[in-house]
Design a protein around this motif. Structure first.
Motif, PDB file in Angstrom:
ATOM      1  N   PHE A 189       0.865  -0.992   0.043  1.00  0.00           N
ATOM      2  CA  PHE A 189       0.050   0.034  -0.024  1.00  0.00           C
ATOM      3  C   PHE A 189       0.786   1.261  -0.196  1.00  0.00           C
ATOM      4  O   PHE A 189       1.468   1.878   0.960  1.00  0.00           O
ATOM      5  CB  PHE A 189      -0.913   0.131   1.261  1.00  0.00           C
ATOM      6  CG  PHE A 189      -1.981  -0.950   1.268  1.00  0.00           C
ATOM      7  CD1 PHE A 189      -3.203  -0.843   0.542  1.00  0.00           C
ATOM      8  CD2 PHE A 189      -1.768  -2.085   2.169  1.00  0.00           C
ATOM      9  CE1 PHE A 189      -4.118  -1.648   0.730  1.00  0.00           C
ATOM     10  CE2 PHE A 189      -2.998  -2.984   2.457  1.00  0.00           C
ATOM     11  CZ  PHE A 189      -4.155  -2.700   1.432  1.00  0.00           C
ATOM     12  N   ASP A 190       1.197   1.389  -1.293  1.00  0.00           N
ATOM     13  CA  ASP A 190       2.609   2.499  -1.368  1.00  0.00           C
ATOM     14  C   ASP A 190       1.923   4.108  -1.054  1.00  0.00           C
ATOM     15  O   ASP A 190       2.706   4.965  -0.970  1.00  0.00           O
ATOM     16  CB  ASP A 190       3.334   2.434  -2.553  1.00  0.00           C
ATOM     17  CG  ASP A 190       2.469   2.594  -3.816  1.00  0.00           C
ATOM     18  OD1 ASP A 190       1.426   2.462  -3.947  1.00  0.00           O
ATOM     19  OD2 ASP A 190       3.261   3.227  -4.588  1.00  0.00           O
ATOM     20  N   ARG A 191       0.492   4.239  -1.132  1.00  0.00           N
ATOM     21  CA  ARG A 191       0.129   5.383  -0.888  1.00  0.00           C
ATOM     22  C   ARG A 191      -0.867   5.493   0.165  1.00  0.00           C
ATOM     23  O   ARG A 191      -1.857   6.339   0.382  1.00  0.00           O
ATOM     24  CB  ARG A 191      -0.804   5.853  -2.247  1.00  0.00           C
ATOM     25  CG  ARG A 191       0.163   6.419  -3.346  1.00  0.00           C
ATOM     26  CD  ARG A 191      -0.396   6.241  -4.655  1.00  0.00           C
ATOM     27  NE  ARG A 191      -0.113   4.970  -5.198  1.00  0.00           N
ATOM     28  CZ  ARG A 191      -0.400   4.357  -6.444  1.00  0.00           C
ATOM     29  NH1 ARG A 191      -0.879   5.211  -7.213  1.00  0.00           N
ATOM     30  NH2 ARG A 191      -0.035   3.354  -6.818  1.00  0.00           N
ATOM     31  N   SER A 192      -0.382   4.700   1.265  1.00  0.00           N
ATOM     32  CA  SER A 192      -1.126   4.746   2.679  1.00  0.00           C
ATOM     33  C   SER A 192      -0.233   5.154   3.670  1.00  0.00           C
ATOM     34  O   SER A 192       0.955   4.909   3.383  1.00  0.00           O
ATOM     35  CB  SER A 192      -1.846   3.201   2.609  1.00  0.00           C
ATOM     36  OG  SER A 192      -2.029   2.971   4.220  1.00  0.00           O
ATOM     37  N   ASP A 193      -0.749   5.680   4.801  1.00  0.00           N
ATOM     38  CA  ASP A 193       0.143   6.244   5.706  1.00  0.00           C
ATOM     39  C   ASP A 193      -0.204   6.000   7.007  1.00  0.00           C
ATOM     40  O   ASP A 193      -1.407   6.446   7.315  1.00  0.00           O
ATOM     41  CB  ASP A 193       0.410   7.516   5.526  1.00  0.00           C
ATOM     42  CG  ASP A 193       1.766   8.402   6.291  1.00  0.00           C
ATOM     43  OD1 ASP A 193       2.647   7.373   6.177  1.00  0.00           O
ATOM     44  OD2 ASP A 193       1.583   9.368   6.517  1.00  0.00           O
ATOM     45  N   GLY A 194       0.434   5.502   7.889  1.00  0.00           N
ATOM     46  CA  GLY A 194      -0.106   5.465   9.333  1.00  0.00           C
ATOM     47  C   GLY A 194      -1.159   4.049   9.553  1.00  0.00           C
ATOM     48  O   GLY A 194      -1.352   3.490   8.506  1.00  0.00           O
ATOM     49  N   PHE A 195      -1.602   4.132  10.682  1.00  0.00           N
ATOM     50  CA  PHE A 195      -2.750   3.323  10.830  1.00  0.00           C
ATOM     51  C   PHE A 195      -3.495   3.562  12.248  1.00  0.00           C
ATOM     52  O   PHE A 195      -2.962   4.311  13.281  1.00  0.00           O
ATOM     53  CB  PHE A 195      -2.147   1.711  10.861  1.00  0.00           C
ATOM     54  CG  PHE A 195      -1.338   1.400  12.329  1.00  0.00           C
ATOM     55  CD1 PHE A 195      -1.766   1.084  13.471  1.00  0.00           C
ATOM     56  CD2 PHE A 195       0.117   1.622  12.044  1.00  0.00           C
ATOM     57  CE1 PHE A 195      -0.811   0.728  14.522  1.00  0.00           C
ATOM     58  CE2 PHE A 195       1.019   1.497  13.291  1.00  0.00           C
ATOM     59  CZ  PHE A 195       0.431   1.122  14.386  1.00  0.00           C
ATOM     60  N   ASP A 196      -4.473   3.128  12.621  1.00  0.00           N
ATOM     61  CA  ASP A 196      -5.334   3.241  13.619  1.00  0.00           C
ATOM     62  C   ASP A 196      -5.724   1.634  13.805  1.00  0.00           C
ATOM     63  O   ASP A 196      -5.854   0.744  13.135  1.00  0.00           O
ATOM     64  CB  ASP A 196      -6.705   4.156  13.500  1.00  0.00           C
ATOM     65  CG  ASP A 196      -6.305   5.512  13.218  1.00  0.00           C
ATOM     66  OD1 ASP A 196      -5.674   6.094  13.693  1.00  0.00           O
ATOM     67  OD2 ASP A 196      -6.971   5.605  12.033  1.00  0.00           O
ATOM     68  N   LEU A 197      -5.850   1.353  15.260  1.00  0.00           N
ATOM     69  CA  LEU A 197      -6.137  -0.126  15.579  1.00  0.00           C
ATOM     70  C   LEU A 197      -7.489  -0.231  15.709  1.00  0.00           C
ATOM     71  O   LEU A 197      -7.966  -1.607  15.563  1.00  0.00           O
ATOM     72  CB  LEU A 197      -5.630  -0.365  17.118  1.00  0.00           C
ATOM     73  CG  LEU A 197      -3.863  -0.354  16.976  1.00  0.00           C
ATOM     74  CD1 LEU A 197      -3.680  -0.390  18.675  1.00  0.00           C
ATOM     75  CD2 LEU A 197      -3.286  -1.501  16.464  1.00  0.00           C
ATOM     76  N   ARG A 212      -9.958  -5.490   5.928  1.00  0.00           N
ATOM     77  CA  ARG A 212      -8.670  -5.278   5.158  1.00  0.00           C
ATOM     78  C   ARG A 212      -8.305  -4.066   4.811  1.00  0.00           C
ATOM     79  O   ARG A 212      -7.708  -3.528   3.847  1.00  0.00           O
ATOM     80  CB  ARG A 212      -9.483  -5.715   3.924  1.00  0.00           C
ATOM     81  CG  ARG A 212      -9.519  -7.350   3.813  1.00  0.00           C
ATOM     82  CD  ARG A 212      -8.318  -8.359   3.884  1.00  0.00           C
ATOM     83  NE  ARG A 212      -8.563  -9.657   3.603  1.00  0.00           N
ATOM     84  CZ  ARG A 212      -8.224 -10.263   2.652  1.00  0.00           C
ATOM     85  NH1 ARG A 212      -7.790  -9.561   1.531  1.00  0.00           N
ATOM     86  NH2 ARG A 212      -8.427 -11.519   2.595  1.00  0.00           N
ATOM     87  N   SER A 213      -8.709  -3.066   5.844  1.00  0.00           N
ATOM     88  CA  SER A 213      -7.875  -1.588   5.882  1.00  0.00           C
ATOM     89  C   SER A 213      -6.772  -1.482   5.279  1.00  0.00           C
ATOM     90  O   SER A 213      -5.718  -2.146   5.540  1.00  0.00           O
ATOM     91  CB  SER A 213      -7.876  -0.748   7.153  1.00  0.00           C
ATOM     92  OG  SER A 213      -7.383   0.319   7.156  1.00  0.00           O
ATOM     93  N   PRO A 214      -6.212  -0.365   4.234  1.00  0.00           N
ATOM     94  CA  PRO A 214      -5.059  -0.343   3.886  1.00  0.00           C
ATOM     95  C   PRO A 214      -3.970   0.376   4.771  1.00  0.00           C
ATOM     96  O   PRO A 214      -2.729   0.287   4.499  1.00  0.00           O
ATOM     97  CB  PRO A 214      -5.271   0.782   2.725  1.00  0.00           C
ATOM     98  CG  PRO A 214      -6.461   1.371   2.790  1.00  0.00           C
ATOM     99  CD  PRO A 214      -7.411   0.508   3.749  1.00  0.00           C
TER     100      PRO A 214
END
Lengths: 148, 148
Positions: free
Chosen positions: A59-67, A84-86
């Protein structure tokens, strides 16, 4: 660990995330091409024998994450690893595609849901399936039932 | 791209690669635990609803790769991406496990084929299967037929 490197790139009709079908009943029937770099193409030998492939990609245009995330399929939040969140700690995507044909280092496939120019990390044969009567689909099945 | 980081580690009965069942007809029925690090454990919310999970993990004791490999299932060489060889450009492993139960950040699962202490990169729900009559298994099916 290791340093991820692309073995190739996806040619996809999807130029932005908004154009990718999402949510309940989303179908991924679009055709695309997995363009494998020439230095890795010999590793595709014999791949024509498989009907389906597992593609791992970044996912090269995705950034960070939330749990906790609210996926498009439901209005209730769910744990990230139940979706399946990016946006993930390791932003690796997985898509099962149907292999239509191979032309050298180009794999023509059906079922792409990646953005155009997505870096491919790995291709593996899809070898076995969980029988439908053994598979439970968690909150997604519940969300489908609520909307039906 | 991104820098891989473990979200947890596998507790497995397999201490060395020689003890992992390989080759034609190998069964992976062993139970193990996916120990998710406390800082990522909230991301497991709702995961109990799924019967099967896709685990992505790092082949952390594998090095380098060859584009043609001779897998234990056959005496003929095949392209790397037609095999599940651990030696890959991006050494990412994929295992589908059956979720038996969750205890906090510990997922008790059946079907591990990873070494003990393997770093886990991601967990995704297993959502759908290719129907058996649509699946072709390439050189592996041929190798099985030759040995039968």
């Amino acid at each position: 660990m290791f340093t991820p490197q692309p073995i190739g790139f996806v040619i996809s009709p999807f130029k932005d995330t908004g154009s990718i079908p999402k949510g309940l009943g989303a179908k991924h029937e679009e055709e695309g091409v997995l363009e494998i770099l020439p230095e890795f193409a010999p590793g595709l030998t014999d791949i024509e024998g498989y009907s389906h492939l597992i593609v791992l990609w970044a996912f090269d245009r995705s950034d960070g994450f939330d749990l906790m995330v609210s996926p498009p399929t439901d209005n209730r939040p769910h744990g990230l690893f139940s979706t399946r969140s990016p946006r993930r700690p390791n932003p690796i995507g997985l898509t099962v595609v149907e292999l239509l044909r191979r032309e050298g280092g180009s794999l023509h496939v059906r079922g792409v849901d990646m953005l155009d120019k997505t870096p491919i990390l790995d291709i593996k044969p899809y070898l076995s399936s969980i029988p439908a009567d053994k598979l439970r689909r968690g909150w997604l099945a519940e969300a489908e039932a609520r909307k039906a």
